[in-house]
Design a protein around this motif. Structure first.
Motif, PDB file in Angstrom:
ATOM      1  N   THR A  57      27.270 -45.537  -7.558  1.00  0.00           N
ATOM      2  CA  THR A  57      27.584 -46.398  -6.612  1.00  0.00           C
ATOM      3  C   THR A  57      29.122 -46.648  -6.610  1.00  0.00           C
ATOM      4  O   THR A  57      29.504 -47.106  -7.892  1.00  0.00           O
ATOM      5  CB  THR A  57      27.082 -47.716  -6.399  1.00  0.00           C
ATOM      6  OG1 THR A  57      25.622 -47.537  -6.134  1.00  0.00           O
ATOM      7  CG2 THR A  57      27.472 -48.593  -5.143  1.00  0.00           C
ATOM      8  N   CYS A  58      29.995 -46.618  -5.632  1.00  0.00           N
ATOM      9  CA  CYS A  58      31.269 -47.153  -5.677  1.00  0.00           C
ATOM     10  C   CYS A  58      31.471 -48.225  -4.392  1.00  0.00           C
ATOM     11  O   CYS A  58      31.074 -47.621  -3.341  1.00  0.00           O
ATOM     12  CB  CYS A  58      32.227 -45.927  -5.494  1.00  0.00           C
ATOM     13  SG  CYS A  58      34.009 -46.092  -5.210  1.00  0.00           S
ATOM     14  N   SER A  59      31.910 -49.306  -5.011  1.00  0.00           N
ATOM     15  CA  SER A  59      32.272 -50.273  -3.804  1.00  0.00           C
ATOM     16  C   SER A  59      33.862 -50.376  -3.801  1.00  0.00           C
ATOM     17  O   SER A  59      34.346 -50.476  -4.793  1.00  0.00           O
ATOM     18  CB  SER A  59      31.651 -51.611  -4.325  1.00  0.00           C
ATOM     19  OG  SER A  59      30.171 -51.467  -4.412  1.00  0.00           O
ATOM     20  N   ASN A 110      22.012 -41.153  -8.982  1.00  0.00           N
ATOM     21  CA  ASN A 110      22.949 -41.295  -8.156  1.00  0.00           C
ATOM     22  C   ASN A 110      23.775 -42.546  -8.714  1.00  0.00           C
ATOM     23  O   ASN A 110      23.463 -43.402  -9.403  1.00  0.00           O
ATOM     24  CB  ASN A 110      22.326 -41.669  -6.559  1.00  0.00           C
ATOM     25  CG  ASN A 110      21.539 -42.898  -6.893  1.00  0.00           C
ATOM     26  OD1 ASN A 110      21.892 -44.243  -6.567  1.00  0.00           O
ATOM     27  ND2 ASN A 110      20.174 -42.786  -6.998  1.00  0.00           N
ATOM     28  N   TYR A 119      30.919 -48.977   0.723  1.00  0.00           N
ATOM     29  CA  TYR A 119      30.503 -48.247  -0.212  1.00  0.00           C
ATOM     30  C   TYR A 119      30.263 -46.954  -0.155  1.00  0.00           C
ATOM     31  O   TYR A 119      30.317 -46.447   0.902  1.00  0.00           O
ATOM     32  CB  TYR A 119      29.246 -49.027  -0.945  1.00  0.00           C
ATOM     33  CG  TYR A 119      28.101 -48.862   0.408  1.00  0.00           C
ATOM     34  CD1 TYR A 119      27.756 -49.785   1.253  1.00  0.00           C
ATOM     35  CD2 TYR A 119      27.215 -47.476   0.313  1.00  0.00           C
ATOM     36  CE1 TYR A 119      26.888 -49.685   2.120  1.00  0.00           C
ATOM     37  CE2 TYR A 119      26.377 -47.408   1.266  1.00  0.00           C
ATOM     38  CZ  TYR A 119      26.048 -48.397   2.167  1.00  0.00           C
ATOM     39  OH  TYR A 119      25.006 -48.422   3.332  1.00  0.00           O
ATOM     40  N   SER A 120      30.230 -46.250  -1.204  1.00  0.00           N
ATOM     41  CA  SER A 120      29.920 -44.658  -1.247  1.00  0.00           C
ATOM     42  C   SER A 120      28.788 -44.439  -2.456  1.00  0.00           C
ATOM     43  O   SER A 120      29.030 -44.977  -3.500  1.00  0.00           O
ATOM     44  CB  SER A 120      31.191 -43.779  -1.527  1.00  0.00           C
ATOM     45  OG  SER A 120      31.003 -42.416  -1.577  1.00  0.00           O
ATOM     46  N   TYR A 121      27.985 -43.617  -2.008  1.00  0.00           N
ATOM     47  CA  TYR A 121      27.115 -42.919  -3.004  1.00  0.00           C
ATOM     48  C   TYR A 121      27.470 -41.452  -3.817  1.00  0.00           C
ATOM     49  O   TYR A 121      27.564 -40.817  -2.595  1.00  0.00           O
ATOM     50  CB  TYR A 121      25.632 -43.131  -2.712  1.00  0.00           C
ATOM     51  CG  TYR A 121      25.065 -44.366  -2.601  1.00  0.00           C
ATOM     52  CD1 TYR A 121      24.436 -44.759  -1.262  1.00  0.00           C
ATOM     53  CD2 TYR A 121      25.478 -45.528  -3.307  1.00  0.00           C
ATOM     54  CE1 TYR A 121      23.809 -46.065  -0.837  1.00  0.00           C
ATOM     55  CE2 TYR A 121      24.883 -46.808  -3.070  1.00  0.00           C
ATOM     56  CZ  TYR A 121      24.186 -46.945  -1.759  1.00  0.00           C
ATOM     57  OH  TYR A 121      23.717 -48.153  -1.591  1.00  0.00           O
ATOM     58  N   GLN A 168      32.505 -49.482  -9.803  1.00  0.00           N
ATOM     59  CA  GLN A 168      31.497 -48.562  -9.907  1.00  0.00           C
ATOM     60  C   GLN A 168      30.530 -48.930 -10.833  1.00  0.00           C
ATOM     61  O   GLN A 168      30.741 -49.612 -11.628  1.00  0.00           O
ATOM     62  CB  GLN A 168      32.130 -47.338 -10.411  1.00  0.00           C
ATOM     63  CG  GLN A 168      33.052 -46.627  -9.631  1.00  0.00           C
ATOM     64  CD  GLN A 168      33.539 -45.256 -10.208  1.00  0.00           C
ATOM     65  OE1 GLN A 168      34.788 -44.966 -10.609  1.00  0.00           O
ATOM     66  NE2 GLN A 168      32.587 -44.377 -10.405  1.00  0.00           N
TER      67      GLN A 168
END
Lengths: 110, 111
Positions: free
Chosen positions: A22-24, A20, A72-74, A6
């Motif tokens: 980020t999650c990878s 925002n 990934y997710s934001y 993260q």
């Protein structure tokens, strides 16, 4: 052991700003991606669970998107408020387990 | 509906002592997890269970044991406490596509 990353690790924003994080995560063996809100001295509380590539979820001023192909997710927060101050965790779900990132600690300055 | 109940909330152990952290959920969830939270390290998965009678190791299982004799209960056992096990422990449960429900945590100090 899965690597869920993260970024940023911590973040200070002014009240009213949008932000925002980020999650990878690994793009293989994907089952679900979770987002949690974790206030100090409390337990994590689920915000979203996303399972499909392209998923978008929204709850009030908070929303999240998911890209499983690139891993990934934001998480977005619109018009941050002091009560949004917390640690935001993402978790990668395989079929049976749930691995967490280290979180993004958000501080909203009034 | 109590959700996930963890006991105790706080505990101080001496090196070499044993203890069991209790976790009970009343939501009929199949999946249950134990995590530890070390400062700056996030939540690390210790053990998990996909149903009664089935358990498996997570990322950091050494020094711990679990059992799942019923759907409701998932106790975590520390056999020979070590200072490295000083941490905050969280139990959680999930079912299907819903997010995890967490217990209130157990703050354990080993001295």
């Amino acid at each position: 052991i899965l690597n869920v990353e993260q970024s940023p690790q911590s973040l200070h924003v002014q009240e009213g700003d949008s932000t925002n994080f980020t999650c990878s995560f690994p793009s293989s063996n994907f089952y679900a991606l979770h987002w949690y809100r974790w206030e100090t001295a409390k337990s994590p509380e689920a915000l979203f669970v996303m399972t499909l590539n392209g998923d978008e979820k929204k709850k009030g001023r908070i929303s999240a998107t998911l890209n499983t192909k690139e891993g990934y997710s934001y998480l977005y927060i619109k018009g941050s408020q002091p009560e949004d101050s917390a640690t935001y965790l993402c978790a990668f779900g395989g079929a049976n387990n749930l691995f967490f990132g280290t979180g993004t600690r958000l501080t909203v300055i009034p | 509906n109590a959700g996930v109940t963890q006991t105790p909330k706080f505990r101080i152990l001496k090196i070499g002592q044993s203890m069991t952290l209790q976790c009970t959920q009343d939501m009929n969830h199949n999946y249950m997890y134990w995590y530890r939270q070390d400062p700056g390290m996030g939540l690390k998965l210790i053990y998990y269970s996909v149903g009664a009678g089935i358990t498996d190791k997570g990322e950091v299982p050494n020094g711990y044991n679990v059992s799942r004799s019923t759907t409701e209960d998932f106790p975590l056992r520390l056999e020979l406490a070590a200072p490295s096990q000083t941490s905050v422990y969280f139990c959680a449960s999930t079912h299907g596509s819903r997010g995890a429900f967490f217990g209130q945590g157990t703050r354990l100090t080993v001295v």
